[in-house]
Design an enzyme around this catalytic site. Sequence first.
Site, PDB file in Angstrom:
ATOM      1  N   ASP A 156      54.006 -37.815 -46.757  1.00  0.00           N
ATOM      2  CA  ASP A 156      54.504 -36.496 -47.151  1.00  0.00           C
ATOM      3  C   ASP A 156      54.965 -35.663 -45.959  1.00  0.00           C
ATOM      4  OD1 ASP A 156      54.193 -36.648 -49.928  1.00  0.00           O
ATOM      5  OD2 ASP A 156      52.060 -36.168 -49.798  1.00  0.00           O
TER       6      ASP A 156
ATOM      7  N   ILE B 129      60.279 -41.300 -53.239  1.00  0.00           N
ATOM      8  CA  ILE B 129      60.813 -40.030 -53.745  1.00  0.00           C
ATOM      9  C   ILE B 129      59.741 -38.977 -53.520  1.00  0.00           C
ATOM     10  CG2 ILE B 129      61.465 -38.653 -55.736  1.00  0.00           C
ATOM     11  CD1 ILE B 129      62.969 -40.858 -56.868  1.00  0.00           C
ATOM     12  N   ASP B 130      60.013 -38.064 -52.623  1.00  0.00           N
ATOM     13  CA  ASP B 130      59.128 -36.932 -52.385  1.00  0.00           C
ATOM     14  C   ASP B 130      59.680 -35.769 -53.199  1.00  0.00           C
ATOM     15  OD1 ASP B 130      57.064 -35.439 -51.177  1.00  0.00           O
ATOM     16  OD2 ASP B 130      58.499 -34.582 -49.774  1.00  0.00           O
TER      17      ASP B 130
ATOM     18  N   GLU C  37      53.998 -45.138 -50.838  1.00  0.00           N
ATOM     19  CA  GLU C  37      53.246 -44.439 -51.885  1.00  0.00           C
ATOM     20  C   GLU C  37      53.012 -45.294 -53.120  1.00  0.00           C
ATOM     21  OE1 GLU C  37      53.097 -40.137 -54.156  1.00  0.00           O
ATOM     22  OE2 GLU C  37      54.988 -40.795 -53.275  1.00  0.00           O
TER      23      GLU C  37
ATOM     24  N   SER D  61      59.926 -30.684 -52.184  1.00  0.00           N
ATOM     25  CA  SER D  61      59.967 -31.868 -51.319  1.00  0.00           C
ATOM     26  C   SER D  61      60.071 -31.550 -49.827  1.00  0.00           C
ATOM     27  CB  SER D  61      61.135 -32.772 -51.731  1.00  0.00           C
ATOM     28  OG  SER D  61      62.368 -32.308 -51.194  1.00  0.00           O
TER      29      SER D  61
ATOM     30  N   ASP E 220      57.865 -42.380 -48.285  1.00  0.00           N
ATOM     31  CA  ASP E 220      57.762 -41.734 -49.594  1.00  0.00           C
ATOM     32  C   ASP E 220      59.089 -42.005 -50.292  1.00  0.00           C
ATOM     33  OD1 ASP E 220      57.347 -40.208 -51.834  1.00  0.00           O
ATOM     34  OD2 ASP E 220      56.398 -38.561 -50.740  1.00  0.00           O
TER      35      ASP E 220
ATOM     36  N   ASP F  10      61.502 -44.129 -58.189  1.00  0.00           N
ATOM     37  CA  ASP F  10      60.436 -44.285 -57.194  1.00  0.00           C
ATOM     38  C   ASP F  10      60.267 -45.752 -56.815  1.00  0.00           C
ATOM     39  OD1 ASP F  10      58.576 -41.594 -56.999  1.00  0.00           O
ATOM     40  OD2 ASP F  10      59.478 -41.793 -58.971  1.00  0.00           O
TER      41      ASP F  10
ATOM     42  N   THR G 200      59.031 -35.704 -56.897  1.00  0.00           N
ATOM     43  CA  THR G 200      59.461 -36.363 -58.129  1.00  0.00           C
ATOM     44  C   THR G 200      59.747 -35.354 -59.232  1.00  0.00           C
ATOM     45  OG1 THR G 200      58.098 -38.271 -57.529  1.00  0.00           O
ATOM     46  CG2 THR G 200      58.868 -38.156 -59.796  1.00  0.00           C
TER      47      THR G 200
ATOM     48  N   ARG H 102      51.903 -25.701 -45.432  1.00  0.00           N
ATOM     49  CA  ARG H 102      51.270 -26.510 -46.478  1.00  0.00           C
ATOM     50  C   ARG H 102      49.773 -26.307 -46.288  1.00  0.00           C
ATOM     51  NH1 ARG H 102      52.887 -30.392 -50.771  1.00  0.00           N
ATOM     52  NH2 ARG H 102      51.099 -31.774 -51.008  1.00  0.00           N
TER      53      ARG H 102
END
Length: 333
Positions: free
Chosen positions: A276, A125-126, A69, A244, A123, A46, A128, A261
Site C-alpha cells: 500500500d 489494484i490499490d 496482495e 488509492s 498491489d 485484481d 478497488t 495515513r
Amino acid sequence: MPDYDRERTVAFHAVQAAADLCQSVRNDLEGDVLEKDDRTPVTVADFGSQAVICQALQTAFPDDPVIGEEDSSALRTDANADVRGRLLDEVRAHHPGATPETVFDWIDHGTADEYSDRFWTLDPIDGTKGFVRGDQYAIALALIVDGQPQVAALCCPHLPHALDAEPPESRGQALLAVRGEGTVQTLLTPDTDAVPTPIHTSDTTEPSESRFCESFVSSHSSHSLAAKAGERLGITADSIRIDSQAKYAVVARGEAEIYLRLPRPDSPDYTERIWDHAAGMLAVEAAGGTVTDMHGRPLDFTHGRLLAANTGVVATNGPLHDEVIAALDAAQA
C-alpha cells in the site's frame, strides 16, 4: 550506484499491460466482483493485474520473490467458474496460450511472505472501491533492495496529467521512480510520442499555505486527528480527497503538500501493508519529498508483508515534514 534501467523498463511495461487489462474489465464490470473474507470487493481486474505483472517479473527476474496482495484460492472454487472464465479471457488478450493453471501459477508467484534482500511488492489494484465506482485507482509495483524501495512504477489509469486538466484527453498516467534519479510522469498510452516529464514536490515552506490529500473513504484513516494537526498548522484550504496511492502521485506532483495515513481510534493496532505504500513512497521521495511513519521513523520494509515496525504513514513535500510530525505529536498530547 546500481543501474536499474532494466527493472524500470520491465516494471513500466508490466503496469501498462495491467492497466490495459483493468480498463477492459472496468468497461464491463457487472458480475465480476467477488468478496474476500474481509468483505473488500475483489474483481477480475485484481487477479488479472497480478497475473500479467507477475508473469513479466518471473520472466525477466526469475530469482526475485514477489510479495503481492492476491492469491488464486478463491478462483479455484466451482462457485467462481464464471469469474475464472472471464479472467482467462482477459489474460489471454495478453498471453494467448494461457491456461487456467498457468494463470493461477502467475498469480501465486506473488504470494511470498518473507523478507529477502531483493524482492518486489505489488498491489494489483490499490483502491478497488474507487475502481468499482469508476474513480481513481492505482497499480503499484516497487522493487525493494536491502530494505529500501529502489524502483517504483505507480500507474494511475484515471489520473489526468494535472488535477485541473480536462479528462479524458490526459487520463492515464504512470509515475516512474528510481532512488537517486528522480521521478518522471508519462502517459500510459504506448503509441504516443509523449516524453516522460520530471516532476517535483511543492516548494511550500509555510504550513498554513499547504494542502492535505486525504482518502476518499473516511474509514481508511483518522480524519479527526488529521484535522487537529491541520488546525495547529493553520491549514484552511480544502483537502483533496481521492482513492488509492494516487494520493502519493498528487503529493509528488506538487498539487498537495501532505498525505496522512493515521490509525483510527477503533483500530489503534492496525499495521500497514507494504504494497500500500512502497511505490508511492518512492515516487514522493525521488521527487523531493519525505515519507516516514507518524513518529518520524523511516518506513521499515524488512518485516515481510507488514510495516510492523511503523505506525501510520506521513508523506510531505519535504520542507514541511518536521512541522507536520510535531503537529501530530501535539494533537495527540
